[in-house]
Design a protein around this motif. Structure first.
Motif: not given
Ligand SMILES: Cc1cc2nc3c(=O)[nH]c(=O)nc-3n(C[C@H](O)[C@H](O)[C@H](O)COP(=O)(O)OP(=O)(O)OC[C@H]3O[C@@H](n4cnc5c(N)ncnc54)[C@H](O)[C@@H]3O)c2cc1C
Lengths: 278, 760
Positions: B194-203, B380-395
Motif C-alpha cells: 500500500v502506498v499512501e501520500r499527501t500532495f499539494k498544488t498551488e493555484a 497528479f496525485a493519483v498518477e504519482s502514487v501509481i508510478e511509485e506502486l509500479a516500481h514497488k511491485v517491480g513493474m
C-alpha cells in the motif's frame, strides 16, 4: 550633456533621464511614477559610441545591449560584461536597453552590474558642478536608489584595458531560460600568469543583498592558486558567506546562498578558460 | 429526422481530416481582427474599477461625493446600484457579490466601486477620491488552514452540505462529495503493498493573452448592447440581464475575437459593471482590465491538498484506491473538487474505489473553469502514487497501467459504465513510440501519466444559409477559441459536398440565434459540429425539394450526393444532376431563400483519454529543471482538423509544464497576491519548451455522426503527473508539491542528502 544636466537640475518636480526606457516606461505605464520632466539622452551623439581609448574602452551611456554584442573588440576583451548585458530581456529589449539604465534603475538583480563591478568599471558623471568619475559599485546605494545627485547624468562607462591571459564571465540563475529576473547573479574576472596561476581576481554577486556585492574574500580564495577544486570550494564558500539575501517570491534565502556558491564556481571556471587556463 | 448515431468509422472523408488555413487566420496575424478592447463608440467613456486592498474586510461606508464632483466623471456605481434581483438563486447571488462587493470585501482585488469618466486619467483620479471605510478582518488563503475549526469564516451562511448530521455552525467547507463503489477497507486488506501520500498544488491562472474587455451601451429606453471578449455571449446576456433586472430581449451581446480563455471567460466580471455604468451615465462605457486586475480579480483555478492511498497485490493488480481531495475555489462556493473526485481514478478498472471531495472557500478570487477543471491536480496525485506502486511491485509504469487500465465495459469510478474508449490504445501506442525507447542523458529522468476528461454536449443552435452563388454562410453561437470556425466549415463542406472555402462561418450575436451554451467542456467541435452537420442535412433536403420542383418530380425522388441533387433512381426520371450553385441560383424563383437549421441539447459526448511521456533534466546543484522531450498520445474520436487537434494537445502540455514547474499564486502574510504580473507569475517562454510531439488516435465516439470527441481539455490532465514522475526520476527523490520550482527541488535534494548521510 551639460544642457541636459541643467534641464534636470532646474526642474522643481520629479525629473528623469530617459535612456532605453525599458525600466522607466514600464514604471510610468503602471503609474508608479508620474514625472514632470523626461530628458531623452539618446540623441546626444557622445552617448551613442563605443571608443577604444589608451586606457581601455569608453562606452556611451545610451549604447544598447545589441550594439555591445556587435562590437567585436569589446566582446573579445570583456566577454563577461557583454554577455551579462546581452542577457537583459529579449531581442526587442536588447534594441533599447542600456547598461547605465540597468545600473541607475538600481535593482539588486540588475544583470550587467556584477559584471561591471568585477571588471573594475567606472562611470563618468556630468552634473551642475562638473564631471566626476566613480567606481560602478558606488552608484547604487539601496534598491531603487543611487548616489547620483539632482541634475547628475552618467555620461559613459569606462572599462579598463585588458591584460593578457585575462577572462571574465557572468552567470545568473533564473527559473526559466529568458525574460526573467536574476535570483542570483555571479560575475568573475581573473588574470593568470604564464604558469596558469591566478594573479588577480574580482568576484561580484547580484540579487543576494540590497545592492551588488564585491566579494574580496572570494578573490582571495583564487589569487595564488591554479583555481583547482580546493580553491573553487573556498571561492564558493566565500560567496555563500557573503550573501545577505531575503526570502521572497523569487527564491528562498537558503536557495540563494547555496546557488551563489554553485554559480561562482561555474563562472570562475569559464573565466579561467577564457583567460587561456586549462 | 432519425439521428445518425452509428459512427461511420469506415467512412472515407473528403474534406474532414484535411488541414486548410483557418478563416480567421489572416485577420489575426495582420491585426485586423477586433478583440475586446478594439471597439469604440461615439461619446464613449472609460470605466475603471476600485478594488479592495484587503483580503477580508467589512465595508462600513463608501463615500463617493468627492469623486462625483470631479469634472469629467459621468457615473459612479457601488453595491447600492446592484439591488438583489436573484430571487434566491444562490449561484447567481454569488456572481452578484463577486462582481461588486456587498457587506464585505472577500479578497484583495474584490470590486468595491466603479467610475465612468471622459478619459482614463480622470477615471483614475476619481478612484483616488472615493473613500471606503473598511474594518479589516482576519483572513485565510490556504485550503488546509481554511478547514480548521478556528479559521476565520468568510460567510456565516455556509453550513456544510453532504454531511450527516448537517452542522449548525458556519464554516468554510461548502460541501462534501463522495464517489466510488465496492469496499475499500476490504480491498486494502487484500493488498500486499500500500502506498499512501499527501500532495499539494498551488493555484494557477489560465494566463490568456487578452485581458477581459467590453464595451457596454445602454440607451435611455433601456435597450442595451454589449461587445465583449467571452467564451459565451449568451451566458453573458442572460447573467447580466438577470443581475441588472433587464428583459433578456433588451440586451444584445456580440462576442469579439478572443485572445484565449481556457475556461476563464465562462463567467462575468466587468460586464455587469460596465452595463450599470452605461445605464447610469447614459453613454457607452468601455472597461478593460489591466493584467494586474486579471490576476487579482478574474478566476484562477483552485489550489489543492490531496491524500491518495492505493493498494496492490504482488503481481500488480490494484485491490483498492482511496482519495480525499480538498480544493479551495476562492471566496465563493464552487471549486472544481467534484470533477476532481469524479475523475481521480477514472483511468482504472477498480473493484473498490472511493474519492471524497471537500469544496472550501478562502479569501482569494472566485475561481473560474480552467481546462478540465479539477482533474489535473487529482491526476497528479493519483498518477504519482501509481508510478511509485509500479516500481514497488517491480513493474514498468506502462505495464502496470496496461494491467489495470479501464476499458469498454469497466464500471467507472464515478458511476457510468464505459462504452468504447481509447485508454488502452494510447498506452499500447505509447509503448511502441520511439520516445519510450530513447536513451536518457545524465541527470535526466522519464515519466509518464494517463489522463481522463468527461467532455460535454449542451444547448446548441446553428443556422446555415445558402447564397445565390452557391457559397454558404454558417452562423454559430459558440465563440471560436481553438479554430472551431475552420472545423465547422469542414463539416458543413463535407455534408454539402462543396469545397471548404465555399463555406464561411461566423459567430453570430445573441439576437440572431437561439441560446447556445458557452464554449467549454470541449463541447464545440462535438456539439456545434453535430448541429452543423444536421443543419447542412436540413439544407440538402430543401435543396433536393427545389430540384424536384424544377424537374417536376416528387421530393422523395431526389437525393443529395457529392454536392449535387440527383434523381434517386432510374424511375425518377433522367435529369442531369444539379449542383448546389445551380439550385441556389434559382432559389428566388422556386420559393425563396434556402437555409438549414438545427437546435438541440447535445448528448453523447464521448469521454477522452490520453497518455503523456516526458523526459526532464534536473541540475542537482541548483534544482533547475528542463523538459527535454515530451510526447502526447490522445484519442480524438475523429480529428476534423488535425492541425488544431495537435495544437490542443500541445497547448495542454505546455500549460501543464508551466503549472508543474513554475506557475503559482504566491500570497504574502497580509493575504495579498505577491506576483500579479507575468514577470513573477512564470508561464513558460518558447525557449523553455521542447517541440511537443503528438500522436492522434481515432477511436470513434458512437454519439457523433463522424465519431468526434472533444479534445481540448484532456491534454492538460496528465502533464502535472507525467512531469512530476520525470522530475522525481531525474532527481532521485519523490516530489509531492507543485510547482516543482528550483528552490523546492533543491530543498528536497538537500533533505534527501541529509537523510542519506545520517543513515551512513
Ligand atoms: C521585458 C523586460 C525584460 C527585462 N529583463 C531584464 C533582465 O533580464 N535583466 C535585467 O537586469 N533587467 C531586465 N529588464 C530591465 C531593464 O531592461 C534594464 O534594467 C535595462 O538595462 C534598463 O536600461 P534602459 O536604458 O532601458 O533604462 P531606462 O528605463 O531608460 O532608465 C532606467 C533608470 O535609469 C535612469 N537612467 C538612465 N540613463 C541614465 C543616465 N545616463 N544617467 C542617469 N540616470 C539614468 C533613468 O532615469 C531610470 O530611472 C527588463 C525589462 C523589461 C521590460
Amino acid at each position: 550633456m551639460k544642457e541636459a544636466a541643467a534641464l534636470l537640475a532646474k526642474e522643481k518636480g520629479s525629473a528623469f533621464v530617459l535612456a532605453g526606457g525599458t525600466d522607466l516606461l514600464v514604471r510610468l505605464r503602471t503609474g508608479f511614477i508620474e514625472p514632470d520632466l523626461l530628458v531623452d539622452i539618446k540623441r546626444i551623439a557622445a552617448t551613442r559610441s563605443i571608443q577604444v581609448t589608451p586606457g581601455g574602452f569608453r562606452i556611451g551611456a545610451a549604447v544598447t545591449g545589441a550594439e555591445l554584442g556587435e562590437h567585436a573588440k569589446l566582446k573579445k576583451a570583456w566577454p563577461g560584461v557583454v554577455e551579462s548585458a546581452n542577457l537583459i530581456g529579449s531581442k526587442q529589449v536588447q534594441g533599447r536597453c542600456t547598461m547605465v539604465g540597468n545600473l541607475c534603475n538600481a535593482s539588486p538583480a540588475a544583470d550587467s552590474v556584477p559584471a561591471l563591478v568585477a571588471a573594475g568599471a567606472k562611470v563618468v558623471i556630468v552634473g551642475p558642478k562638473g564631471k566626476r568619475t566613480v567606481p560602478v559599485e558606488q552608484v547604487p546605494v539601496a534598491p531603487g536608489r543611487t548616489s547620483l545627485k539632482k541634475g547628475e547624468i552618467i555620461e559613459s562607462i569606462l572599462l579598463p584595458k585588458r591584460l593578457s591571459r585575462s577572462g571574465d564571465a557572468y552567470l545568473r540563475f533564473i527559473p526559466r531560460t529568458e525574460m526573467d529576473i536574476a535570483v542570483v547573479g555571479v560575475a568573475a574576472s581573473v588574470t593568470l600568469d604564464a604558469k596558469g596561476v591566478c594573479i588577480d581576481a574580482r568576484v561580484a554577486l547580484g540579487a543576494v543583498a540590497p545592492t551588488v556585492l564585491l566579494v574580496p574574500d572570494a578573490a582571495k580564495a583564487l589569487i595564488g592558486t591554479r583555481m583547482d577544486d580546493k580553491a573553487l570550494d573556498a571561492l564558493a564558500a566565500a560567496c555563500s558567506a557573503a550573501c545577505r539575501p531575503i526570502d521572497d517570491k523569487r527564491g528562498t534565502r537558503e536557495f540563494r546562498i547555496k546557488v551563489a556558491g554553485v554559480l561562482a564556481r561555474r563562472a570562475a571556471q569559464i573565466a579561467r578558460k577564457r583567460a587561456g587556463g586549462r | 429526422m432519425p439521428l445518425d448515431s452509428t459512427p461511420q468509422d469506415k467512412r472515407a472523408f473528403k474534406v474532414v481530416g484535411t488541414r486548410p488555413l483557418r478563416p480567421d487566420g489572416i485577420d489575426k496575424v495582420t491585426g485586423r481582427a477586433k478583440f475586446g478592447a478594439d471597439a469604440t463608440a461615439p461619446g464613449m467613456l472609460v470605466g475603471r474599477i476600485l478594488r479592495s486592498p484587503h483580503a477580508h474586510a467589512r465595508i462600513k461606508k463608501i463615500d463617493t461625493a468627492k469623486a462625483e464632483r470631479l469634472p469629467g466623471v459621468k457615473a459612479i456605481v457601488t453595491r447600492a446600484d446592484f439591488p438583489d434581483h436573484t430571487n434566491g438563486d444562490a449561484a447567481l447571488f454569488d456572481i452578484l457579490y463577486n462582481i461588486m462587493a456587498r457587506e464585505k470585501a472577500l479578497y484583495e482585488g474584490h470590486a468595491v466601486a466603479a467610475v465612468a469618466a471622459v478619459d482614463a486619467h480622470t477615471a483614475r483620479e476619481a478612484l483616488k477620491l472615493i473613500k471606503v471605510d473598511y474594518e479589516v478582518l482576519p483572513h485565510v488563503t490556504d485550503v488546509d488552514e481554511a478547514m480548521k475549526p478556528n479559521a476565520p469564516v468568510l460567510h456565516n451562511t455556509i453550513l456544510t452540505d453532504g454531511v450527516e448530521p448537517k452542522p449548525r455552525k458556519p464554516s468554510n467547507i461548502v460541501r462534501r462529495y463522495e464517489f466510488g463503489h465496492g469496499d475499500v477497507e476490504a480491498g486494502f486488506r487484500r493488498a500486499d503493498i500500500v502506498v499512501e501520500r499527501t500532495f499539494k498544488t498551488e493555484a494557477t491562472h489560465q494566463g490568456y493573452i487578452e485581458p477581459h474587455a467590453c464595451l457596454a451601451n445602454v440607451g435611455p429606453d433601456g435597450q442595451g448592447e454589449l461587445w465583449v471578449c467571452t467564451q459565451g455571449h449568451f451566458m453573458v446576456r442572460d447573467t447580466c440581464a438577470r443581475l441588472l433586472g433587464m428583459d433578456i430581449s433588451k440586451l444584445r451581446v456580440t462576442a469579439s475575437e478572443i485572445g484565449g480563455g481556457f475556461g476563464g471567460k465562462t463567467t462575468v466580471f466587468i460586464e455587469p459593471v460596465a452595463l450599470a455604468l452605461s445605464r447610469k451615465a447614459n453613454r457607452p462605457v468601455k472597461v478593460v482590465m489591466s493584467r494586474d486586475e486579471v490576476f487579482k480579480a478574474s478566476g484562477p483555478t483552485a489550489s489543492t491538498s490531496i491524500d491518495v492511498k492505493i493498494g496492490v497485490t504482488k503481481d500488480g493488480r490494484i485491490t483498492a484506491a482511496d482519495a480525499t481531495l480538498r480544493y479551495q475555489g476562492g471566496a465563493f462556493a464552487g471549486s472544481p473538487v467534484e470533477f476532481g473526485a469524479m475523475s481521480a481514478f477514472a483511468c482504472y478498472d477498480l473493484e473498490n474505489v472511493r474519492a471524497i471531495g471537500y469544496d472550501v472557500v478562502t479569501n482569494r478570487p472566485k475561481q473560474a473553469a480552467y481546462r478540465a477543471p479539477g482533474a489535473p491536480m487529482a491526476a497528479f496525485a493519483v498518477e504519482s502514487v501509481i508510478e511509485e506502486l509500479a516500481h514497488k511491485v517491480g513493474m514498468a509504469g506502462i505495464d502496470f497501467r496496461i494491467k489495470n487500465a479501464a476499458h469498454e465495459g469497466t464500471k467507472s469510478s464515478y458511476g457510468p459504465t464505459y462504452g468504447p474508449i481509447g485508454l488502452l490504445p494510447t498506452l499500447e501506442r505509447a509503448k511502441q513510440h520511439p520516445h519510450f525507447k530513447a536513451p536518457l542523458g545524465p541527470n535526466q529522468g522519464r515519466g509518464m501519466a494517463c489522463g481522463f476528461w468527461f467532455n460535454f454536449g449542451g444547448q446548441t443552435c446553428v443556422s446555415l444559409n445558402v447564397n445565390s452563388d452557391g457559397t454558404v454562410a454558417l452562423s454559430v453561437g459558440t465563440p471560436d477559441i481553438g479554430g472551431s470556425r475552420a472545423s465547422m466549415c469542414l463539416m458543413a463542406a463535407e455534408e454539402l459536398g462543396i469545397p471548404y472555402d465555399k463555406v464561411r462561418a461566423i459567430v453570430a450575436d445573441t439576437s440572431s440565434l437561439g441560446y447556445n451554451d458557452v464554449t467549454d467542456g470541449s463541447r464545440v467541435t462535438f456539439a456545434t459540429g453535430m448541429a452543423t452537420i444536421h443543419a447542412a442535412r436540413d439544407a440538402t433536403r430543401k435543396l433536393c425539394a427545389r430540384a424536384a420542383q424544377i424537374w417536376g418530380i416528387p421530393e422523395e425522388a431526389v437525393t443529395w450526393e457529392k454536392g449535387h441533387a440527383r434523381p434517386a433512381g432510374p424511375n425518377a426520371g433522367n435529369f442531369p444532376p444539379m449542383s448546389l450553385a445551380e439550385v441556389a441560383a434559382q432559389a428566388g424563383a422556386t420559393g425563396g431563400p434556402i437555409a438549414g437549421h438545427y437546435e438541440y441539447s447535445a448528448d453523447g459526448a464521448g469521454v477522452s483519454f490520453a497518455t503523456h511521456i516526458c523526459d526532464a533534466e534536473v541540475d542537482p546543484e541548483t534544482g533547475a529543471t528542463r523538459i527535454v522531450r515530451y510526447t502526447v498520445l490522445q484519442d480524438a474520436g475523429k480529428a476534423v482538423h488535425p492541425s488544431y487537434v495537435e495544437g490542443q494537445f500541445q497547448g495542454g502540455a505546455v500549460q501543464g509544464i508551466g503549472w508543474a514547474l513554475n506557475e503559482e499564486y504566491i500570497y504574502g502574510k497580509d493575504g495579498r497576491l505577491q506576483n500579479a504580473g507575468f514577470l513573477d507569475y512564470r508561464i513558460p517562454v518558447c525557449s523553455d519548451l521542447p517541440m511537443i510531439d503528438t500522436v492522434i488516435l481515432e477511436i470513434p465516439n458512437p454519439g457523433h455522426p463522424y465519431g468526434v470527441r472533444g479534445v481540448g481539455e484532456t491534454s492538460i490532465v496528465p502533464p502535472l503527473a507525467a512531469i512530476a514522475n520525470a522530475v522525481s526520476a531525474a532527481a532521485g527523490v519523490r516530489l509531492t508539491s507543485l510547482p516543482m520550482s528550483p528552490p523546492r527541488i533543491l530543498a528536497a535534494l538537500e533533505q534527501q542528502n541529509a537523510k542519506r548521510i545520517a543513515a551512513e
